[in-house]
Structures are given as structure tokens and as C-alpha cells.
Write a protein that holds these residues in place. Structure first.
Motif, mmCIF file in Angstrom:
data_model
loop_
_atom_site.group_PDB
_atom_site.id
_atom_site.type_symbol
_atom_site.label_atom_id
_atom_site.label_comp_id
_atom_site.label_asym_id
_atom_site.label_seq_id
_atom_site.Cartn_x
_atom_site.Cartn_y
_atom_site.Cartn_z
ATOM 1 N N ILE A 139 0.849 -1.204 0.000
ATOM 2 C CA ILE A 139 0.000 0.000 0.000
ATOM 3 C C ILE A 139 0.883 1.251 0.000
ATOM 4 O O ILE A 139 0.844 2.048 -0.932
ATOM 5 C CB ILE A 139 -0.961 -0.004 1.204
ATOM 6 C CG1 ILE A 139 -1.928 -1.197 1.096
ATOM 7 C CG2 ILE A 139 -1.759 1.316 1.258
ATOM 8 C CD1 ILE A 139 -2.857 -1.369 2.275
ATOM 9 N N GLU A 140 1.721 1.388 1.013
ATOM 10 C CA GLU A 140 2.637 2.536 1.033
ATOM 11 C C GLU A 140 3.704 2.408 -0.058
ATOM 12 O O GLU A 140 4.136 3.408 -0.626
ATOM 13 C CB GLU A 140 3.294 2.651 2.408
ATOM 14 C CG GLU A 140 2.323 3.013 3.512
ATOM 15 C CD GLU A 140 3.022 3.262 4.833
ATOM 16 O OE1 GLU A 140 4.269 3.429 4.844
ATOM 17 O OE2 GLU A 140 2.324 3.289 5.864
ATOM 18 N N ARG A 141 4.122 1.188 -0.314
ATOM 19 C CA ARG A 141 5.179 0.967 -1.301
ATOM 20 C C ARG A 141 4.711 1.273 -2.725
ATOM 21 O O ARG A 141 5.528 1.527 -3.616
ATOM 22 C CB ARG A 141 5.634 -0.485 -1.206
ATOM 23 C CG ARG A 141 6.911 -0.796 -1.931
ATOM 24 C CD ARG A 141 7.362 -2.200 -1.569
ATOM 25 N NE ARG A 141 8.651 -2.507 -2.145
ATOM 26 C CZ ARG A 141 9.346 -3.603 -1.860
ATOM 27 N NH1 ARG A 141 8.854 -4.476 -0.996
ATOM 28 N NH2 ARG A 141 10.504 -3.823 -2.428
ATOM 29 N N ALA A 142 3.411 1.243 -2.945
ATOM 30 C CA ALA A 142 2.840 1.529 -4.262
ATOM 31 C C ALA A 142 1.831 2.660 -4.113
ATOM 32 O O ALA A 142 0.634 2.415 -3.965
ATOM 33 C CB ALA A 142 2.180 0.284 -4.841
ATOM 34 N N PRO A 143 2.296 3.918 -4.089
ATOM 35 C CA PRO A 143 1.393 5.057 -3.880
ATOM 36 C C PRO A 143 0.232 5.038 -4.875
ATOM 37 O O PRO A 143 0.403 4.770 -6.061
ATOM 38 C CB PRO A 143 2.308 6.270 -4.102
ATOM 39 C CG PRO A 143 3.674 5.773 -3.771
ATOM 40 C CD PRO A 143 3.706 4.342 -4.238
ATOM 41 N N GLY A 144 -0.947 5.320 -4.363
ATOM 42 C CA GLY A 144 -2.158 5.281 -5.168
ATOM 43 C C GLY A 144 -2.990 4.037 -4.907
ATOM 44 O O GLY A 144 -4.167 3.972 -5.273
ATOM 45 N N THR A 145 -2.379 3.037 -4.260
ATOM 46 C CA THR A 145 -3.090 1.782 -4.020
ATOM 47 C C THR A 145 -4.244 1.968 -3.036
ATOM 48 O O THR A 145 -5.317 1.359 -3.203
ATOM 49 C CB THR A 145 -2.121 0.708 -3.508
ATOM 50 O OG1 THR A 145 -1.138 0.442 -4.516
ATOM 51 C CG2 THR A 145 -2.848 -0.578 -3.175
ATOM 52 N N TYR A 146 -4.051 2.794 -2.028
ATOM 53 C CA TYR A 146 -5.118 2.981 -1.042
ATOM 54 C C TYR A 146 -6.392 3.490 -1.709
ATOM 55 O O TYR A 146 -7.495 2.976 -1.445
ATOM 56 C CB TYR A 146 -4.669 3.957 0.050
ATOM 57 C CG TYR A 146 -5.748 4.254 1.065
ATOM 58 C CD1 TYR A 146 -6.124 3.306 2.008
ATOM 59 C CD2 TYR A 146 -6.408 5.481 1.058
ATOM 60 C CE1 TYR A 146 -7.131 3.566 2.928
ATOM 61 C CE2 TYR A 146 -7.408 5.753 1.981
ATOM 62 C CZ TYR A 146 -7.768 4.794 2.910
ATOM 63 O OH TYR A 146 -8.774 5.059 3.809
ATOM 64 N N ALA A 147 -6.252 4.466 -2.579
ATOM 65 C CA ALA A 147 -7.439 4.993 -3.278
ATOM 66 C C ALA A 147 -8.086 3.921 -4.140
ATOM 67 O O ALA A 147 -9.318 3.843 -4.242
ATOM 68 C CB ALA A 147 -7.052 6.193 -4.138
ATOM 69 N N LEU A 148 -7.275 3.070 -4.748
ATOM 70 C CA LEU A 148 -7.809 1.982 -5.576
ATOM 71 C C LEU A 148 -8.540 0.948 -4.724
ATOM 72 O O LEU A 148 -9.566 0.388 -5.142
ATOM 73 C CB LEU A 148 -6.685 1.329 -6.370
ATOM 74 C CG LEU A 148 -6.078 2.176 -7.487
ATOM 75 C CD1 LEU A 148 -4.818 1.525 -8.028
ATOM 76 C CD2 LEU A 148 -7.088 2.403 -8.612
#
Length: 423
Positions: free
Chosen positions: A156-165
Motif C-alpha cells: 500500500i505505502e510501497r505503491a502510492p495510489g493503491t489505497y485509493a484503488l
């Protein structure tokens, strides 16, 4: 009139054969059905074993069959993530759907009536896999039930934008929020990953299903987070609604420590799904001798009261270059690798693939071989339950919601004619 009657079925090893009558997609009766009872369709099981429909509690349909595009030559988990990450950039709805549909139909033919699918949700794949799974959930519901997990493979933090997805996935109708707790940069980020998953589960009132502790041992603390998940489960009041997949590093922890962790999982109500095909393939790659075969300690989990299942996980891709979406085949592999060879162990493994998997997926309220349960059934080509794994039986009939959706008829013949001897 009944819609379907299965006659002379074996549903328990040491009991008489029974008839199973189905009406309106539900089991109407189990026992002796009058011979003259009217039915739209009748199948004479002739003593063959009948189970409730098999349940794949952890399957990556979106990434299936990618091995033909690019194999994982290193054979490691890091290599699998790297190879798949590159391939995901080119995912299209059409390509994902074609591969997923093919494997889904294999699973149905092999007796599976429910799949918990884990499509990747991240900036590489976007929501392509998730949207296809949501489509398949509706278009194939006559064949199989799909639960869709929003799975952040890349972190999640390692791939910014994942939380919104992830949030968007849940808004679109994902059934479960997933996690990949170990795939963050450091231990603190891994713990925040767990907190984020549980916060989303609470907000959207969905279960949580996390990949966790997927390593040969717990030397790296990122792979020793089962206790943290147990703590979060208790804090959020989610007993019975949290599942961990893999958990292989648990087997590498000292016995007393392992027992303590297992007791915590049981106490907190956290389930575990073993994924032996993947775990055996990727594990122990750095061991020069006495190569570790990292499968979660299934017998210890069961003995301690941890709800435990198993599943195929991946089919013919960088994580697992094998498989046919055959859950009983995976059960046989589990039996062989976890020292579970007795008739009692076979019964345990059958429960793990059926009634226990139904509890893991939260579908047990109307599941099983009893009146009122949904008519999801599989007729095996064997007459002894204790041979249900070793016989590798055909799935003679697969029944979904009271309707036969798959048949398998296979004939083998040994040609034993003797060759005339020259005089």
C-alpha cells in the motif's frame, strides 16, 4: 415433483447409502426417497461418494496462465512479483477475462462451486482484474459463486495510489478487502498496512483476507506478523471474519514460539489457508542443502482449533507453474507434504475443502448435505471416502444450485491379449 434426485449416494464412510432430493436449488430431503417419487432428472450414484461442492478459498484468477508469456526463471517469490509486475502493465479486460474464464471452467469441472478470487489492485494493474472478476461474478453465477477480494499485491505505502484503488474497489462491490502485509519496505510500514486493511474492513463492513508471513523462516520480522493480525482481529471485533494465506514462516519458528502463535490465532478467531503448490515451489530457494519445504504447520493448526483450509492459489504463472484448478489434487499434495496419510487425515482434508472452507468464506449458513442447504454437490468416481484423494477420482457430476453443470466420463482399458508365441 423434485427437480433432481441423486440415488444411492455415499455421504458417510460407515453408513448406508442415501438418496438426495433437490427442489428450487435447495436440498429437500436426504434419506430414503420413495422409488416412485417424480423427478425431472434422476442420477443413480450406485454407491459413489457425494460431497458438498468444493470451495477454492484463495485463487488468483486474474494472473492465471501467464507462464506462457513469461516464466519466472529464478523460481523465487521476489522473481514472481517482478515478472508478474511487468506483465500486469499490459493487462486488458479481454486478456484477463479469457484466462480467468478458462481456469474458472476447469475449476467447475473439478467440482468447485465457490471461489474466493484475489485480483491485484495497484497502480500497475489498476482495477482491470477487479472489474473483470465483478463481471464474472454475475455472468457465471449459474456455474460458480465468486467472492472478489481487492488485493494489494504491491503493498500500500510501497505503491502510492493503491489505497485509493482499494477504496474504489470496495465502492464498486468487492466482497473482501485483501492485504499483503510483508510487501512493504520496513516493519513499521507492514504494521500500518495491517491497520489500513482493518480500517477499511470496518468502514465497509467486509471480511479481511491477508497474505502474511510468506517466507522460509521468521528471521525478517516482516514475516512474523500473525500475532499482530490476531491482535487487530480482537481490537476490531472481527473474530471469524479474518483469514491469513500462506503463513509458511510459522513452520520455521521454534516449537514453543510456534505453539504460542497458533494459540493466539485460535483465540482471536483467525483462519489460515495453506497454499502448498505455491509454497513448495517458491520456498527454500536459497538453501544449499536440506532444502526447506515451507508449508504452514497444518496438523498443529488443526489440533489447536484454528480454522484451516487449503487452496490452489495460482495456476501456471510465475508463482506456480503447475495446476489444473483441481482442489482434490491440491489436497493430495497437502496430505503428502504434511504427513497426513491416515483415513482420519483424509476426512480432515475433505472437511478443509468443504465445510471448513465454507466457514472461512462465510457461506456455511446454507451449506452442506442436509435439508435446506443449497444444492451445491459433487459426485466422485470412487466408492470409499478414504480413497477420495488417492484414487484421484473423476468428478462424475457437479451440481450447482440444483442443476447439473458438469459431467466427466472417462474410460480406461488395459489390452491384455497375449501375443502368440512363435513355434
Amino acid at each position: 415433483m423434485f427437480d433432481l434426485v441423486l440415488r444411492r449416494a455415499k455421504i458417510a464412510e460407515r453408513e448406508d447409502l442415501v438418496d438426495i432430493a433437490v427442489t428450487g436449488g435447495l436440498i429437500a430431503a436426504v434419506g430414503a426417497i420413495p422409488a416412485d417419487a417424480a423427478a425431472a432428472e434422476t442420477v443413480d450414484c450406485d454407491g459413489l461418494v457425494v460431497l458438498p461442492g468444493l470451495i477454492e478459498a484463495h485463487l488468483h484468477l486474474d494472473k492465471a496462465l501467464l507462464d506462457r508469456d513469461r516464466p519466472n526463471l529464478s523460481g523465487t517469490l521476489a522473481g514472481a512479483i517482478e515478472v508478474t509486475g511487468a506483465l500486469k502493465r499490459d493487462f486488458t479486460p479481454r486478456s484477463v477475462r479469457a484466462r480467468a474464464e478458462r481456469v474458472l471452467r476447469w475449476a467447475v469441472a473439478n467440482g468447485t462451486t465457490l471461489i474466493r478470487a484475489h485480483p491485484d489492485v495497484d497502480p500497475l494493474a489498476g482495477l482491470t482484474g477487479l472489474d473483470v472478476m465483478l463481471e464474472l461474478r454475475e455472468s457465471h453465477r449459474h456455474l460458480v459463486d465468486l467472492q472478489v477480494v481487492a488485493f494489494p499485491q504491491e503493498g500500500i505505502e510501497r505503491a502510492p495510489g493503491t489505497y485509493a484503488l482499494l477504496r474504489e474497489s470496495l465502492l464498486r462491490g468487492a466482497d473482501v478487502v485483501g492485504g499483503c502485509a510483508y510487501n512493504e519496505g520496513d516493519l513499521d510500514a507492514c504494521r500500518r498496512h495491517i491497520d489500513t486493511v482493518f480500517a477499511l474492513a470496518a468502514e465497509f463492513r467486509v471480511p479481511a483476507d491477508l497474505h502474511a508471513d510468506f517466507a522460509d523462516d521468521a528471521g525478517d520480522a516482516r514475516f512474523a506478523l500473525a500475532e499482530a493480525v490476531a491482535d487487530a482481529t480482537e481490537q476490531h471485533g472481527m473474530a471469524g471474519r479474518v483469514t491469513l494465506g500462506h503463513v509458511t514462516s510459522l513452520a520455521g519458528r521454534p516449537p514453543a514460539e510456534r505453539a504460542r502463535v497458533i494459540a493466539r490465532l485460535a483465540e482471536a478467531g483467525v483462519a489460515v489457508v495453506a497454499l502448498p503448490a505455491t509454497d513448495l515451489h517458491l520456498g527454500g530457494r536459497a538453501d544449499p542443502q536440506a532444502v526447506r519445504r515451507g508449508v504452514t504447520p497444518v496438523r498443529e493448526l488443526l489440533d489447536a482449533g484454528v480454522l484451516t483450509g487449503f487452496s490452489s492459489n495460482n495456476i501456471r504463472n510465475a508463482f506456480t507453474p503447475f495446476g489444473n484448478a483441481d482442489l482434490l489434487d491440491i489436497g493430495l499434495l497437502l496430505a503428502q507434504t504434511c504427513h497426513m496419510g491416515s483415513p482420519a487425515d483424509t476426512e480432515r482434508i475433505l472437511r478443509m475443502a468443504t465445510t471448513d472452507a465454507a466457514r472461512i468464506t462465510g457461506t456455511d449458513a446454507d451449506y452442506g448435505l442436509r435439508p435446506g442447504a443449497r444444492a451445491d454437490l459433487v459426485v466422485l468416481g470412487t466408492r470409499r471416502r478414504e480413497d477420495a484423494l488417492t484414487d484421484r477420482p473423476d468428478r462424475r457430476y457437479v451440481v450447482k444450485r440444483g442443476r447439473i453443470v458438469a459431467r466427466t466420463t472417462r474410460t480406461s482399458e488395459v489390452l491384455d491379449a497375449r501375443v502368440p508365441q512363435a513355434v
